[in-house]
Design a protein around this motif. Structure first.
Motif: not given
Length: 438
Positions: A88-90, A118-120, A127, A145
């Motif tokens: 999911w996350y950057r 996510g969390r970028s 997200t 996120s």
């Protein structure tokens, strides 16, 4: 606002699982036809291996193959987890992304369900994240996120449209959120991910009425995006890009490599089918599957797995089309840490379950009700026949009336970067300058 931008507003719309073969239908739909007639079209765009949503979207943002950007699957390699978290996350992406560079340049960025963001540092970020575990809360995970106040605002305004992940309700929510975002924030870079076609192909089949109806809905959504840009007085300063990430193929049979490995004493499971220990384990990419060894230098297990897989490959009407070793998989852009990459034959796809028959026809009543039971899927090698996707662009910086047969997903990143006068650096793809009017 930088003056050297080729376009002031780049709107990138990903229509998940819309294929090159769909273009003949899109040409008969008014808003897609408008983009094609007045912009540029690339058909038969080759995706990446595995042809999955998360690796593909990371490639679009970086211009890199999965082996280089690090998103080698949709889900993490947690072999003991029956429902692992997704990428999911950057933080999982190696290298620069288009949205990172846009933020660094001081551009206003927004994203709606764009995978692996996510969390970028995207300013307005709804997200794509969901709760695979019973104890996880969807809204809390999303809020943590992405952009909290932005997401709360969207949910307050349009949350009533959504019914979990069901379609077309989810895309209707995303769509209203996108129109609102354009009107209120006028982002310089807007990323939108629609999954209506993908969901309906999974549950009803590639050329089903449901999937074709979703294409019609996408045409209506595209038209409303165009109208919203006009109402916001930014249409003439904008570039609209619509693209697919992969195609899909019908498949009615499931392959359980882990069940075969269990029968050959290469892995063990508990009573619920959870893997408790392994020497070799399969990790599905749907149409293909990685195989990992616990110890990559375990030559005895390597030989045993090679023998098992080759026996399946040689069998009559084999459910697998070919087997790649680690070096061959890496050459195809896949995970260099795997020991094997196994390609499913047409009509077959892989699931990670370690209990049950090695090959089983998908029970009709389980489609849409049991995890990983589908009528069509993707994840296959991008060289499968009639299995490409498309890229369409219109507006500032785009030539009119260009149609190219043959492209690569790895070229999207550097092409899109040029439109915002950004530089992704050393990438695997090259800018598709034939469509650019810069």
């Amino acid at each position: 606002m930088a003056k050297d931008l080729k376009t002031k507003h780049l709107i990138i719309i990903s229509f998940d699982a819309v294929s090159s073969e769909d273009v003949s239908k899109l040409k008969n739909l008014s808003n897609f036809k408008y983009l094609i007639d007045n912009g540029s079209l690339i058909t038969n765009v080759k995706s990446v291996y595995p042809t999955l949503t998360y690796p593909a979207h990371a490639t679009i943002m970086t211009g890199l193959y999965p082996k280089n950007h690090g998103i080698i699957n949709n889900t993490l390699n947690k072999f003991s987890d029956l429902n692992p978290d997704w990428y999911w996350y950057r933080k999982y992406i190696k290298g620069k992304t288009l949205y990172d560079l846009a933020v660094e340049k001081g551009l206003t960025t927004a994203s709606l369900l764009w995978p692996v963001s996510g969390r970028s540092k995207i300013k307005y970020n709804l997200t794509e994240i969901f709760a695979p575990k019973p104890w996880q809360n969807q809204l809390v995970m999303s809020a943590m996120s992405g952009s909290v106040s932005y997401q709360l605002d969207l949910n307050k305004r349009f949350g009533y449209l959504r019914k979990g992940l069901a379609q077309p309700e989810l895309d209707n929510f995303v769509h209203e959120s996108a129109k609102y975002t354009i009107s209120k924030y006028k982002p310089n870079l807007l990323l939108i991910h629609y999954t209506d076609v993908d969901t309906n192909r999974h549950y009803h089949g590639y050329d089903s009425k449901e999937a074709n109806d979703a294409l019609i809905r996408h045409n209506e959504r595209l038209g409303e995006i165009i109208e919203t840009l006009k109402e916001a007085n930014i249409f003439e300063e904008s570039t609209i890009v619509t693209l697919g990430d992969h195609s899909a193929l019908d498949g009615g049979y499931m392959i359980r490599l882990n069940s075969l490995f269990r029968e050959n004493n290469l892995l063990s499971v508990d009573s619920k089918g959870k893997i408790t220990n392994y020497k070799a384990v399969a990790k599905t990419c749907d149409g293909s599957s990685y195989v990992y060894l616990k110890d990559k230098n375990d030559t005895e297990t390597y030989k045993k797995v090679t023998e098992i897989l080759n026996n399946v490959l040689k069998s009559k009407d084999s459910p697998i089309e070919f087997i790649l070793n680690c070096e061959e998989a890496e050459k195809e852009g896949s995970d260099p840490n795997c020991s094997f990459m196994v390609e499913g034959s047409l009509g077959y796809y892989f699931i990670d379950e370690a209990l049950g028959d090695f090959v089983e026809k998908v029970p009709e009543n389980e489609v849409g009700n049991v995890s990983h039971r589908t009528k069509a899927t993707h994840g296959y090698h991008p060289n499968k026949e009639n299995y490409n996707t498309f890229f369409m662009a219109y507006g500032r910086g785009i030539k009119k009336g260009i149609e190219i047969d043959g492209g690569k997903l790895i070229n999207h990143g550097p092409t899109l970067a040029k439109l915002l006068d950004l530089n992704l650096g050393n990438v695997d793809g090259v800018s598709e300058d034939r469509i650019l009017d810069l």
